[in-house]
Design a protein around this motif. Structure first.
Motif, PDB file in Angstrom:
ATOM      1  N   UNK A  72       0.854  -1.186   0.000  1.00 21.66           N
ATOM      2  CA  UNK A  72       0.000   0.000   0.000  1.00 21.66           C
ATOM      3  C   UNK A  72       0.892   1.239   0.000  1.00 21.66           C
ATOM      4  N   UNK A  73       0.933   1.990  -1.114  1.00 22.49           N
ATOM      5  CA  UNK A  73       1.808   3.169  -1.173  1.00 22.49           C
ATOM      6  C   UNK A  73       1.478   4.228  -0.115  1.00 22.49           C
ATOM      7  N   UNK A  74       0.263   4.201   0.409  1.00 26.81           N
ATOM      8  CA  UNK A  74      -0.124   5.164   1.440  1.00 26.81           C
ATOM      9  C   UNK A  74       0.467   4.801   2.799  1.00 26.81           C
ATOM     10  N   UNK A  75       0.916   3.555   2.941  1.00 28.92           N
ATOM     11  CA  UNK A  75       1.529   3.091   4.184  1.00 28.92           C
ATOM     12  C   UNK A  75       2.860   2.415   3.864  1.00 28.92           C
ATOM     13  N   UNK A  76       3.892   3.218   3.527  1.00 26.65           N
ATOM     14  CA  UNK A  76       5.166   2.629   3.087  1.00 26.65           C
ATOM     15  C   UNK A  76       5.921   1.859   4.166  1.00 26.65           C
ATOM     16  N   UNK A  77       5.543   2.035   5.414  1.00 28.35           N
ATOM     17  CA  UNK A  77       6.246   1.304   6.469  1.00 28.35           C
ATOM     18  C   UNK A  77       5.716  -0.119   6.637  1.00 28.35           C
ATOM     19  N   UNK A  78       4.560  -0.409   6.067  1.00 30.69           N
ATOM     20  CA  UNK A  78       4.003  -1.759   6.165  1.00 30.69           C
ATOM     21  C   UNK A  78       4.488  -2.581   4.974  1.00 30.69           C
ATOM     22  N   UNK A  79       5.357  -3.524   5.264  1.00 33.62           N
ATOM     23  CA  UNK A  79       5.963  -4.356   4.226  1.00 33.62           C
ATOM     24  C   UNK A  79       5.362  -5.751   4.256  1.00 33.62           C
ATOM     25  N   UNK A  80       5.283  -6.348   3.069  1.00 32.38           N
ATOM     26  CA  UNK A  80       4.781  -7.711   2.919  1.00 32.38           C
ATOM     27  C   UNK A  80       5.899  -8.535   2.282  1.00 32.38           C
ATOM     28  N   UNK A  81       6.142  -9.717   2.809  1.00 33.64           N
ATOM     29  CA  UNK A  81       7.151 -10.604   2.213  1.00 33.64           C
ATOM     30  C   UNK A  81       6.788 -10.874   0.757  1.00 33.64           C
ATOM     31  N   UNK A  82       7.787 -10.945  -0.101  1.00 35.05           N
ATOM     32  CA  UNK A  82       7.554 -11.088  -1.530  1.00 35.05           C
ATOM     33  C   UNK A  82       6.724 -12.326  -1.847  1.00 35.05           C
ATOM     34  N   UNK A  83       7.045 -13.456  -1.226  1.00 30.35           N
ATOM     35  CA  UNK A  83       6.303 -14.695  -1.493  1.00 30.35           C
ATOM     36  C   UNK A  83       4.839 -14.570  -1.085  1.00 30.35           C
ATOM     37  N   UNK A  84       4.596 -13.886   0.023  1.00 30.19           N
ATOM     38  CA  UNK A  84       3.225 -13.676   0.475  1.00 30.19           C
ATOM     39  C   UNK A  84       2.459 -12.781  -0.505  1.00 30.19           C
ATOM     40  N   UNK A  85       3.123 -11.737  -0.994  1.00 33.61           N
ATOM     41  CA  UNK A  85       2.488 -10.832  -1.958  1.00 33.61           C
ATOM     42  C   UNK A  85       2.183 -11.562  -3.267  1.00 33.61           C
ATOM     43  N   UNK A  86       3.108 -12.414  -3.678  1.00 33.94           N
ATOM     44  CA  UNK A  86       2.904 -13.197  -4.897  1.00 33.94           C
ATOM     45  C   UNK A  86       1.694 -14.126  -4.740  1.00 33.94           C
ATOM     46  N   UNK A  87       1.537 -14.710  -3.560  1.00 30.79           N
ATOM     47  CA  UNK A  87       0.379 -15.564  -3.288  1.00 30.79           C
ATOM     48  C   UNK A  87      -0.917 -14.762  -3.343  1.00 30.79           C
ATOM     49  N   UNK A  88      -0.898 -13.547  -2.820  1.00 31.77           N
ATOM     50  CA  UNK A  88      -2.080 -12.684  -2.892  1.00 31.77           C
ATOM     51  C   UNK A  88      -2.448 -12.378  -4.344  1.00 31.77           C
ATOM     52  N   UNK A  89      -1.431 -12.123  -5.170  1.00 29.19           N
ATOM     53  CA  UNK A  89      -1.702 -11.855  -6.585  1.00 29.19           C
ATOM     54  C   UNK A  89      -2.282 -13.088  -7.284  1.00 29.19           C
TER      55      UNK A  89
END
Length: 188
Positions: A122-139
């Motif tokens: 979320x570009x509005x919350x740059x401090x909140x990071x998601x692991x790449x593998x988790x983000x890929x699963x969401x996609x």
């Protein structure tokens, strides 16, 4: 008759062949690691050269978390890059990713890794990071992923980013200045 037999033979082979699914297994993590022998270079020289690259030549800026420990000959820096995915209208949507470059020198070699990719979901919350593998699963779970292939798209771009950072570092480390005379020695 020959065409009928050939058709039956081909369809029978296809029916008995095992199913093949492209890229259904879990993709490997996005990472590049290499151990490089450097006989006679010395730990201090390798460390100083890598630190110079991390401070002055590392092109994935802004950088953060630069941690250099001379006694242990280790360097860690976090770089910033951008990958692009498609939105529902087919337009590029930039996504910020962060990754770590980690270096470790010994007396006769060095090891470096480009990995630990994280996504600013979320570009509005740059401090909140998601692991790449988790983000890929969401996609992958998105309903329009069959059309956009965003999971594969960002994975390919992140792999490219890791490879480019590694090639830049290795090229810099291999470009040691020449010692001694270059060309013909001058005559008196």
């Amino acid at each position: 008759m020959k065409k009928v037999l050939l058709g039956l033979l081909v369809s029978g082979m296809m029916a008995l062949a095992p199913e093949v699914w492209a890229q259904t297994s879990v993709p490997a993590p996005v990472e590049y690691t290499e151990r490089v022998p450097a006989e006679g270079a010395g730990r201090v020289m390798l460390y100083n050269r890598a630190l110079d690259w991390a401070q002055n030549k590392f092109s994935y800026k802004p950088i953060s978390n630069l941690k250099a420990t001379e006694a242990a000959s280790t360097i860690r820096v976090t770089g910033t890059g951008t990958v692009k995915q498609l939105d529902s209208k087919g337009k590029d949507q930039p996504v910020t990713v962060l990754f770590d470059f980690v270096f470790q020198a010994t007396d006769n070699s060095y090891t470096y890794t480009v990995g630990s990719f994280q996504v600013v979901a979320d570009p509005k919350q740059p401090s909140q990071l998601v692991a790449f593998d988790e983000y890929r699963t969401l996609l992958q779970a998105e309903r329009n992923n069959d059309k956009t292939r965003n999971d594969r798209r960002i994975t390919a771009q992140a792999n490219s980013m890791a490879s480019e950072a590694a090639m830049s570092f290795r090229s810099y480390m291999n470009s040691q200045p020449a010692e001694g005379n270059v060309g013909l020695a001058g005559e008196n």
